[in-house]
Structure formats: C-alpha cells, structure tokens
Design a protein around this motif. Structure first.
Motif, PDB file in Angstrom:
ATOM      1  N   THR A  44      20.286 -19.004  -5.013  1.00  0.00           N
ATOM      2  CA  THR A  44      18.666 -19.185  -5.153  1.00  0.00           C
ATOM      3  C   THR A  44      17.986 -18.095  -4.463  1.00  0.00           C
ATOM      4  OG1 THR A  44      19.260 -21.659  -5.410  1.00  0.00           O
ATOM      5  CG2 THR A  44      16.876 -21.000  -4.832  1.00  0.00           C
ATOM      6  N   ALA A  45      17.153 -17.579  -5.151  1.00  0.00           N
ATOM      7  CA  ALA A  45      16.199 -16.684  -4.257  1.00  0.00           C
ATOM      8  C   ALA A  45      14.871 -17.267  -4.244  1.00  0.00           C
ATOM      9  CB  ALA A  45      16.119 -15.277  -5.192  1.00  0.00           C
ATOM     10  N   VAL A  46      14.079 -17.183  -3.050  1.00  0.00           N
ATOM     11  CA  VAL A  46      12.643 -17.847  -2.932  1.00  0.00           C
ATOM     12  C   VAL A  46      11.676 -16.799  -2.136  1.00  0.00           C
ATOM     13  CG1 VAL A  46      11.536 -19.560  -1.430  1.00  0.00           C
ATOM     14  CG2 VAL A  46      13.985 -20.107  -2.070  1.00  0.00           C
ATOM     15  N   TYR A  47      10.849 -16.655  -3.133  1.00  0.00           N
ATOM     16  CA  TYR A  47       9.596 -15.889  -2.551  1.00  0.00           C
ATOM     17  C   TYR A  47       8.441 -16.828  -2.220  1.00  0.00           C
ATOM     18  CZ  TYR A  47      11.663 -12.753  -6.187  1.00  0.00           C
ATOM     19  OH  TYR A  47      12.674 -12.211  -7.038  1.00  0.00           O
ATOM     20  N   THR A  48       7.639 -16.145  -1.385  1.00  0.00           N
ATOM     21  CA  THR A  48       6.466 -17.021  -0.737  1.00  0.00           C
ATOM     22  C   THR A  48       5.426 -15.652  -0.811  1.00  0.00           C
ATOM     23  OG1 THR A  48       7.217 -16.638   1.516  1.00  0.00           O
ATOM     24  CG2 THR A  48       7.758 -18.719   0.320  1.00  0.00           C
ATOM     25  N   GLY A  49       4.145 -16.472  -0.591  1.00  0.00           N
ATOM     26  CA  GLY A  49       3.088 -15.590  -0.533  1.00  0.00           C
ATOM     27  C   GLY A  49       1.843 -16.672  -0.655  1.00  0.00           C
ATOM     28  N   LYS A 258       0.960 -10.296  -3.450  1.00  0.00           N
ATOM     29  CA  LYS A 258       2.266  -9.914  -2.509  1.00  0.00           C
ATOM     30  C   LYS A 258       3.042 -11.235  -2.607  1.00  0.00           C
ATOM     31  CE  LYS A 258       4.690  -8.522   1.552  1.00  0.00           C
ATOM     32  NZ  LYS A 258       4.594  -7.886   2.751  1.00  0.00           N
ATOM     33  N   LEU A 259       4.132 -11.455  -3.323  1.00  0.00           N
ATOM     34  CA  LEU A 259       5.110 -12.460  -3.212  1.00  0.00           C
ATOM     35  C   LEU A 259       6.278 -11.867  -2.840  1.00  0.00           C
ATOM     36  CD1 LEU A 259       4.115 -14.974  -6.384  1.00  0.00           C
ATOM     37  CD2 LEU A 259       3.069 -15.049  -3.998  1.00  0.00           C
ATOM     38  N   ALA A 260       6.919 -12.623  -1.866  1.00  0.00           N
ATOM     39  CA  ALA A 260       8.254 -11.601  -1.439  1.00  0.00           C
ATOM     40  C   ALA A 260       9.279 -12.547  -0.950  1.00  0.00           C
ATOM     41  CB  ALA A 260       7.818 -10.323  -0.099  1.00  0.00           C
TER      42      ALA A 260
END
Length: 323
Positions: A44-49, A258-260
């Motif tokens: 599972t990979a999570v991006y936030t921004g 930007k969501l990283a």
C-alpha cells in the motif's frame, strides 16, 4: 610401488574447480532468474497533499483541502500461476478528511479499480487474464530490473496513455540513493461524463455530456536502480470538466500541485528496495566474486599439492635397497 596423489589434494583441487564453474553460473544464470516480479505482492502506497476538490454536497469546488490518495496492489496468485505472469489487482482511492477513515473504499471521493498483468522478468505489460484497461509502455507502478539512465515510457492510468519519464540524475530518499525521473502532462481530453448543465455553464440544459480533461503539473519518481522499485513518487493531477467543444475548464474536480509519498510509505519502500537489491547483489556479485577468488586459491593449492605428491612418488629408491 607407485602411489597416487593424496585424497586431500584431490578434494582441494576438485572443490576449487567446482567453485570456479559456480561463479559465472551464479552471475549469468542464477541472478537473472532471481530478478522476477512477485505474484504474492501486497503493498500500500499513500500520497498526501493539499488542493482543490469538487464538493458534491455544496456543488462547487472547494480549495485548500487535505487530500489523501491510497494505492493498494495485491497479487492474484491463482491467476498468476495459471498464466505464468504476474497478475496484480490495483485499487486507487482519493479522499478528503470528510471521507476518511472509510470502512468501504467505494465511499471515497474517487474509487478506481483496475488490473495490471506483467511479464515477471521484463516487467512489460501482458494482455491477458481480464486485464483492464489495456496497459502499454515499459513501466507502471514499478520500473524494470536494472534501471538504465534513459527515458522510459510510463503508463499514466488517469490519462489512459503513456508519458515519457526523463532521467534527471540521482536523488536520496531516506538516505538511500535512487534514479530520478520526471514528466508533465498537458491538458488532454480523457472521456465524457453526463452532468447537470449548470456545472459546465449551461444552466438551461438539465444534463450535458461534458468532456473530462486531465493534466498533470508534474510527475516525479525516484527509483531503485537494481529492482526498479519506486521509493518516492510525486504527482500533480488536475481533472476538470468542459462543455462539449469548449476551450476552457468549466468545473474543477481535482487540482493539486503536489501529492507525494508519505514518510511512512517512503521508509517502507526503501526498506524493501534495500532488502531485494541486497539479495540480487549477493547472488549476482558478492557470491560469484567470493566463489571465483576461493575457487582460484583452492584450485592452485590443490594443483600444487597433487604435483608435489606425484614428484615425491616418482623419486627413485635409495641405493642398496632390495625387496
């Protein structure tokens, strides 16, 4: 009576010869077969921004929202075994704080399930096993093994096409060095959607088949050279609606510069990259080098012992000695 070389010298010579043969086999035969994509993947990979999202309750775009993108990849082991490829099922969700935490991913702001089928060694897409959509290009979710310093065709699932990821040098993520690639996506029509006319500046029409457009402010990936694993990802999606044939965006569905990867996702990706690349390095470099050096030393030592033993055996007996 003539004697043969000692058993010890023959064992040393034989072991040295074996290791000399083993060394290139490890590097040229075993290592390439160890570099395979797994079929039992579960990551599972999570991006936030932060960015703007369309609020269905308020029927308007709301700026400054915290955005979380969650991408879960699970391998379908049964279909992978049957097909001989890696069959990965992918679910991507987009949420704001209002929809997190969600007991059901279908409750997310955006829910996108799809399937990627890839060759286990080359990572190239394979078209089988109810793959949807038809993915193309050289890489998606990960790069091929042994990443080169060149451009790659990367599949963008929102675009429904490939984009060119250009090599930009190296960069460290959590203290681990990877190859950096970047790309951008100009505004592109990706489909149509039936919406109320008021959303696309047509209040006199109850429903309109609006055009969906997608752009990306910037894609950035940092990749482990040996395994092709993505250890850092950044994306800047912009999804909008336009009136049929319109030249300007009428409504913004999602816009984030930007969501990283979160720090936790980066650390886990780096941990797995270190483990997997270390295993490949051991099989392809460390063990072959060690086996080659040890084999050479043992073969030379064994050869000397055998030669010395034969010389001693062939010496003539002392004068006056009788049987």
């Amino acid at each position: 009576m003539r004697r043969t070389a000692s058993p010890f010298s023959l064992v040393v010579l034989g072991l040295g010869t074996f290791l000399l043969v083993l060394a290139p086999l490890l590097a040229w035969y075993v290592q390439p077969r160890a570099a395979v994509n797994p079929i039992d993947i579960d990551t599972t990979a999570v991006y936030t921004g932060r960015g703007s999202v369309f609020d269905l309750d308020r029927v308007e775009t709301v700026p400054g929202q915290a955005i979380t993108v969650t991408q879960r990849v699970r391998g379908n082991v049964e279909e992978s075994v049957d097909s001989g490829n890696a069959v990965w099922d992918v679910i991507t969700t987009v949420d704001t704080d209002a929809s997190l935490p969600a007991a059901d991913p279908h409750d997310a702001l955006d829910f996108s399930p799809h399937r990627w089928v890839l060759d286990r060694r080359t990572t190239k897409p394979v078209h089988c096993c109810e793959e949807k959509p038809r993915i193309e290009g050289e890489a998606y979710l990960k790069f091929p093994f042994d990443v080169q310093k060149r451009s790659y065709q990367w599949w963008d699932n929102t675009l429904g096409d490939t984009v060119v990821m250009r090599y930009r040098g190296t960069e460290k993520v959590q203290g681990y060095t990877g190859y950096r690639f970047t790309a951008s996506v100009p505004a592109t029509k990706t489909g149509t959607r039936l919406v109320p006319g008021s959303l696309v500046d047509a209040p006199d029409r109850p429903q309109v088949l609006a055009e969906e457009w997608y752009a990306n402010h910037g894609l950035e990936l940092v990749v482990d050279q040996a395994t092709g694993r993505v250890i850092y990802a950044q994306t800047g999606p912009r999804r909008t609606l336009r009136a049929p044939g319109g030249d300007e965006d009428a409504a913004v569905l999602l816009d984030a510069e930007k969501l990283a990867f979160t720090t936790g996702t980066q650390k886990e990706a780096v941990r797995q990259a270190k483990r997997d690349s270390g295993q490949l390095r051991m099989v392809g470099q460390t063990l072959p080098a060690g086996a080659g050096v040890a084999g050479f030393v043992l073969a030379v030592t064994g050869g000397i012992l055998v030669a010395r033993g034969r010389k001693e055996d062939e010496r003539p007996g002392l004068p006056g000695t009788a049987r």
